[in-house]
Structures are given as C-alpha cells and as structure tokens.
Motif scaffolding. Structure first.
Motif, mmCIF file in Angstrom:
data_model
loop_
_atom_site.group_PDB
_atom_site.id
_atom_site.type_symbol
_atom_site.label_atom_id
_atom_site.label_comp_id
_atom_site.label_asym_id
_atom_site.label_seq_id
_atom_site.Cartn_x
_atom_site.Cartn_y
_atom_site.Cartn_z
ATOM 1 N N GLN A 23 -3.000 -58.694 -10.914
ATOM 2 C CA GLN A 23 -1.698 -59.057 -10.362
ATOM 3 C C GLN A 23 -0.671 -58.113 -10.969
ATOM 4 O OE1 GLN A 23 -0.542 -63.069 -11.370
ATOM 5 N NE2 GLN A 23 1.092 -63.112 -9.877
ATOM 6 N N TYR A 24 0.208 -57.584 -10.159
ATOM 7 C CA TYR A 24 1.261 -56.653 -10.571
ATOM 8 C C TYR A 24 0.674 -55.344 -11.110
ATOM 9 C CZ TYR A 24 3.863 -61.068 -10.658
ATOM 10 O OH TYR A 24 4.398 -62.283 -10.345
ATOM 11 N N LEU A 25 0.532 -54.385 -10.249
ATOM 12 C CA LEU A 25 0.013 -53.072 -10.613
ATOM 13 C C LEU A 25 0.862 -52.461 -11.723
ATOM 14 C CD1 LEU A 25 -1.924 -50.698 -10.008
ATOM 15 C CD2 LEU A 25 -0.242 -49.911 -8.343
ATOM 16 N N ASP A 26 0.208 -51.890 -12.701
ATOM 17 C CA ASP A 26 0.893 -51.227 -13.819
ATOM 18 C C ASP A 26 1.375 -49.861 -13.334
ATOM 19 O OD1 ASP A 26 1.798 -50.164 -16.176
ATOM 20 O OD2 ASP A 26 0.022 -50.734 -17.338
ATOM 21 N N LYS A 27 2.647 -49.776 -12.990
ATOM 22 C CA LYS A 27 3.220 -48.555 -12.405
ATOM 23 C C LYS A 27 3.317 -47.419 -13.414
ATOM 24 C CE LYS A 27 4.117 -49.990 -8.213
ATOM 25 N NZ LYS A 27 3.538 -49.402 -7.043
ATOM 26 N N GLU A 28 3.326 -47.732 -14.718
ATOM 27 C CA GLU A 28 3.383 -46.669 -15.727
ATOM 28 C C GLU A 28 2.056 -45.921 -15.809
ATOM 29 O OE1 GLU A 28 4.650 -48.266 -19.444
ATOM 30 O OE2 GLU A 28 6.531 -49.046 -18.619
ATOM 31 N N LYS A 29 0.953 -46.655 -15.783
ATOM 32 C CA LYS A 29 -0.374 -46.025 -15.870
ATOM 33 C C LYS A 29 -0.835 -45.464 -14.532
ATOM 34 C CE LYS A 29 -2.146 -49.006 -19.553
ATOM 35 N NZ LYS A 29 -3.168 -50.010 -19.868
ATOM 36 N N TYR A 30 -0.472 -46.114 -13.444
ATOM 37 C CA TYR A 30 -0.941 -45.735 -12.107
ATOM 38 C C TYR A 30 0.247 -45.614 -11.144
ATOM 39 C CZ TYR A 30 -5.298 -47.348 -14.165
ATOM 40 O OH TYR A 30 -6.382 -47.520 -14.987
#
Length: 122
Positions: A53-60
């Motif tokens: 849940q909630y894609l990690d925008k910093e890593k991806y």
C-alpha cells in the motif's frame, strides 16, 4: 445520477472493504505483526494475503506495476483474510438447504390444514 462526495466514498469503502488490516507500516514492527497473524490464524478456515500500500516514491520514482506494487516497494501493507472457498460454499449450501426445508415444512402444514377443512366440509 447523484455524485458522491469523497467523504461518502471513503465511508462506503471502509464499510465494504475486503481487507481487514491496512496502513501497517512496512518496517520491522509491521512485518512482525504480519508474521504473528500468519502464525496464529486458523489455517483450516482462512487464507492470508499481504499486499503493498502506498508506493515508495523515493525508492521507485518512475516505476509502474500493472498488477499492483509488491510489498517490498511500498511504505505500508494491507492484510486480506479470506475464508477458504470450500468453507464459504458449504455455508451457502447449508443456508439454501435450510431455506428449502423450511419452505417445504410450511407448505406441508398449509396443505394439511386445507385437507382438514375439506374433510370437515363434506
């Protein structure tokens, strides 16, 4: 057609959601929670699914998964607890059988009362 406000949609989704746990942090504590759920669940009756849940925008930042992001790529987790299909099916069959048996009993009682009226009138 009336459009629902975001608050109404959120209330609807909360009431009719298919997941039992959400917004579990994807850290050591959250992972330990999921492992304890897996350890103590009644495996004869239920299955557990864990989704991100909630894609990690910093890593991806530029990544897209067409079937949803895997848990390792998300900041939080959701846990779905599903009743096994055969358990759900057996409960449905039992419910239908009970309903039909009740209907038959009611009809037989009505038929017997009508037969009693016929014998008294002749």
């Amino acid at each position: 057609m009336d459009k629902k406000t975001n608050q109404e949609k959120y209330a609807h989704y909360k009431k009719h959601s298919r997941y039992q746990f959400c917004e579990i942090p994807n850290d050591e504590e959250g992972k330990a929670f999921v492992e304890l759920l897996r350890k103590f669940i009644n495996r004869e009756r239920y299955n557990i699914r864990v989704k991100g849940q909630y894609l990690d925008k910093e890593k991806y930042p530029d990544t897209y998964w067409d079937k949803g992001a895997p848990p390792h790529a998300c900041t939080h987790l959701r846990v779905y607890i599903d009743e096994k299909p055969d358990i759900k099916h057996n409960a449905w069959v039992a419910q239908q059988t009970y309903g039909v048996a009740s209907a038959i009993t009611i009809l037989e009682n009505k038929l017997n009362s009508l037969k009693g009226m016929y014998k008294d009138g002749v």
